[in-house]
Design an enzyme around this catalytic site. Structure first.
Site, PDB file in Angstrom:
ATOM      1  N   SER A   1       0.670  -1.289   0.138  1.00 47.72           N
ATOM      2  CA  SER A   1      -0.006  -0.146   0.033  1.00 47.72           C
ATOM      3  C   SER A   1       1.230   1.048  -0.378  1.00 47.72           C
ATOM      4  CB  SER A   1      -0.710  -0.049   1.216  1.00 47.72           C
ATOM      5  OG  SER A   1      -1.889   1.009   1.714  1.00 47.72           O
TER       6      SER A   1
ATOM      7  N   HIS B   1      -1.053  -1.371  -3.850  1.00 52.51           N
ATOM      8  CA  HIS B   1      -2.702  -0.540  -3.524  1.00 52.51           C
ATOM      9  C   HIS B   1      -2.706   0.776  -3.439  1.00 52.51           C
ATOM     10  CE1 HIS B   1      -5.713  -1.994  -0.846  1.00 52.51           C
ATOM     11  NE2 HIS B   1      -6.282  -0.774  -0.408  1.00 52.51           N
TER      12      HIS B   1
ATOM     13  N   ASP C   1      -4.664   3.474  -1.752  1.00 52.28           N
ATOM     14  CA  ASP C   1      -5.544   4.002  -0.503  1.00 52.28           C
ATOM     15  C   ASP C   1      -6.430   5.280  -1.314  1.00 52.28           C
ATOM     16  OD1 ASP C   1      -5.802   1.549   0.865  1.00 52.28           O
ATOM     17  OD2 ASP C   1      -3.988   2.303   1.244  1.00 52.28           O
TER      18      ASP C   1
ATOM     19  N   MET D   1      -9.040   7.872   0.091  1.00 51.33           N
ATOM     20  CA  MET D   1      -9.762   9.037   1.017  1.00 51.33           C
ATOM     21  C   MET D   1      -9.828  10.545   1.003  1.00 51.33           C
ATOM     22  SD  MET D   1      -6.681   7.162   4.505  1.00 51.33           S
ATOM     23  CE  MET D   1      -6.461   5.093   3.985  1.00 51.33           C
TER      24      MET D   1
ATOM     25  N   HIS E   1      -8.378   0.982  -4.086  1.00 53.54           N
ATOM     26  CA  HIS E   1      -9.241   1.208  -2.970  1.00 53.54           C
ATOM     27  C   HIS E   1      -9.761   1.751  -2.850  1.00 53.54           C
ATOM     28  CE1 HIS E   1     -10.195  -0.704   1.637  1.00 53.54           C
ATOM     29  NE2 HIS E   1     -11.346   0.282   1.032  1.00 53.54           N
TER      30      HIS E   1
ATOM     31  N   MET F   1     -12.107   4.600  -0.899  1.00 52.02           N
ATOM     32  CA  MET F   1     -12.865   5.030   1.120  1.00 52.02           C
ATOM     33  C   MET F   1     -13.521   6.760   1.034  1.00 52.02           C
ATOM     34  SD  MET F   1      -9.487   3.095   3.212  1.00 52.02           S
ATOM     35  CE  MET F   1      -8.322   2.932   1.549  1.00 52.02           C
TER      36      MET F   1
ATOM     37  N   MET G   1     -11.515  -5.474   6.273  1.00 47.17           N
ATOM     38  CA  MET G   1     -11.038  -4.215   6.988  1.00 47.17           C
ATOM     39  C   MET G   1     -10.352  -5.686   8.597  1.00 47.17           C
ATOM     40  SD  MET G   1      -9.829  -1.718   4.474  1.00 47.17           S
ATOM     41  CE  MET G   1      -9.211  -0.988   5.854  1.00 47.17           C
TER      42      MET G   1
ATOM     43  N   GLY H   1      -8.680   4.693   7.513  1.00 49.05           N
ATOM     44  CA  GLY H   1      -8.199   5.937   7.189  1.00 49.05           C
ATOM     45  C   GLY H   1      -6.953   6.061   7.476  1.00 49.05           C
TER      46      GLY H   1
ATOM     47  N   GLY I   1      -0.513   1.667   9.628  1.00 47.77           N
ATOM     48  CA  GLY I   1      -0.310   1.586  10.959  1.00 47.77           C
ATOM     49  C   GLY I   1      -0.826   1.151  11.451  1.00 47.77           C
TER      50      GLY I   1
ATOM     51  N   ASP J   1      -6.937  -6.130   4.837  1.00 48.12           N
ATOM     52  CA  ASP J   1      -6.142  -4.861   4.414  1.00 48.12           C
ATOM     53  C   ASP J   1      -6.652  -3.954   5.741  1.00 48.12           C
ATOM     54  OD1 ASP J   1      -4.969  -1.800   3.852  1.00 48.12           O
ATOM     55  OD2 ASP J   1      -6.759  -1.566   3.040  1.00 48.12           O
ATOM     56  N   GLY J   2      -4.518  -3.908   6.470  1.00 51.30           N
ATOM     57  CA  GLY J   2      -4.544  -3.274   7.609  1.00 51.30           C
ATOM     58  C   GLY J   2      -4.017  -4.123   9.151  1.00 51.30           C
ATOM     59  N   GLY J   3      -2.798  -3.545   9.314  1.00 52.56           N
ATOM     60  CA  GLY J   3      -2.375  -4.269  10.256  1.00 52.56           C
ATOM     61  C   GLY J   3      -1.060  -6.025   9.719  1.00 52.56           C
TER      62      GLY J   3
ATOM     63  N   GLY K   1       1.192  -1.832   4.370  1.00 56.72           N
ATOM     64  CA  GLY K   1       2.167  -0.853   4.055  1.00 56.72           C
ATOM     65  C   GLY K   1       3.744  -0.580   4.691  1.00 56.72           C
ATOM     66  N   SER K   2       3.416  -0.236   5.990  1.00 58.14           N
ATOM     67  CA  SER K   2       4.609   0.047   6.783  1.00 58.14           C
ATOM     68  C   SER K   2       5.025  -1.231   6.941  1.00 58.14           C
ATOM     69  CB  SER K   2       3.712   0.265   8.278  1.00 58.14           C
ATOM     70  OG  SER K   2       2.670   0.904   8.204  1.00 58.14           O
TER      71      SER K   2
END
Length: 227
Positions: free
Chosen positions: A10, A35, A37, A39, A68, A70, A139, A144, A147, A175-177, A197-198
């Site tokens: 991401s 990816h 994002d 927003m 994606h 959002m 998710m 939003g 990290g 998606d996420g963590g 991402g991170s």
């Protein structure tokens, strides 16, 4: 045969001052998808970029652009993102009253259609649109910001969706963590596409390839525990 694990870095976690270079670096490092994002500061409490940035990044990689959205409303912007070079466009089930229509519109533009579910949204929300879906995005953080910590309760939802889509050619994206520590949980539950991402964009460009490899290997190893 199970679909291979796909890693989708991401760019939300990339250096925004040099996004083109970051996309190329992720591509070279072994990314399967890129990816993006999007927003709007309304549906989620952050603002990123729009179709012009997607268009500007498109020449930097031939990999799948996984966009994606959002944002709400999403429908007025679908054509713009399609023309900008998106390959997959995902909308949130919570972002509008006419999810079926949104997915029809994405398919009508010749793109793969995805539907994203926030952590509080049950899997049943997509039961009646599965015939229009190519990708389900679960998710595992509240959308939003990058990290955030992985929400472990979503693993059960992933397994439920895997059962719902049995026999259909639908991918499950997380998606996420996502890290080498959480990738095994989601892969064992049935996830195929891992957004990170991170965990990818850390340590400088020389680290991107080993970062991607670590996530992929952790997920692939866990595939043997699928039931």
């Amino acid at each position: 045969m199970a679909n291979p694990i796909l890693i989708a870095p991401s760019i939300l976690a990339a250096d925004f001052a040099r996004l083109g270079e970051e996309v190329r670096a992720a591509d070279t490092a072994g990314a399967d998808w890129i990816h993006l994002d999007v927003m709007d500061g309304h549906f989620v409490p952050n603002i990123t970029f729009g179709p012009d940035v997607v268009k500007a990044l498109r020449p930097h990689s031939a990999k799948v652009f996984d966009v994606h959205l959002m944002i709400t409303p999403a429908d007025p912007y679908l054509e713009a993102f399609a023309k900008a070079g998106a390959d997959v466009i995902s909308v949130h089930a919570e972002a509008g009253p006419h999810l079926h229509r949104s997915l029809q519109a994405i398919r009508g533009l010749g793109k793969k259609a995805g539907v994203a579910l926030n952590p509080a949204t049950p899997a049943s929300a997509i039961a009646h649109v599965l015939d229009l879906v190519d990708l389900v995005v679960v998710m595992t953080v509240n959308p939003g910001f990058g990290g955030q910590a992985f929400i472990g309760s979503q693993v059960e939802k992933i397994a439920e969706i895997r059962q719902m889509i049995a026999g259909r050619d639908i991918l499950i994206e997380i998606d996420g963590g996502v890290t080498p520590a959480t990738a095994p949980q989601v892969a064992a539950a049935g996830a195929t596409v891992l957004v990170a991402g991170s965990a990818v964009f850390k340590g400088g460009t020389a680290a991107y390839a080993p970062n991607i490899t670590a996530i992929r290997q952790a997920a692939e190893t866990a595939r043997g525990t699928m039931v």
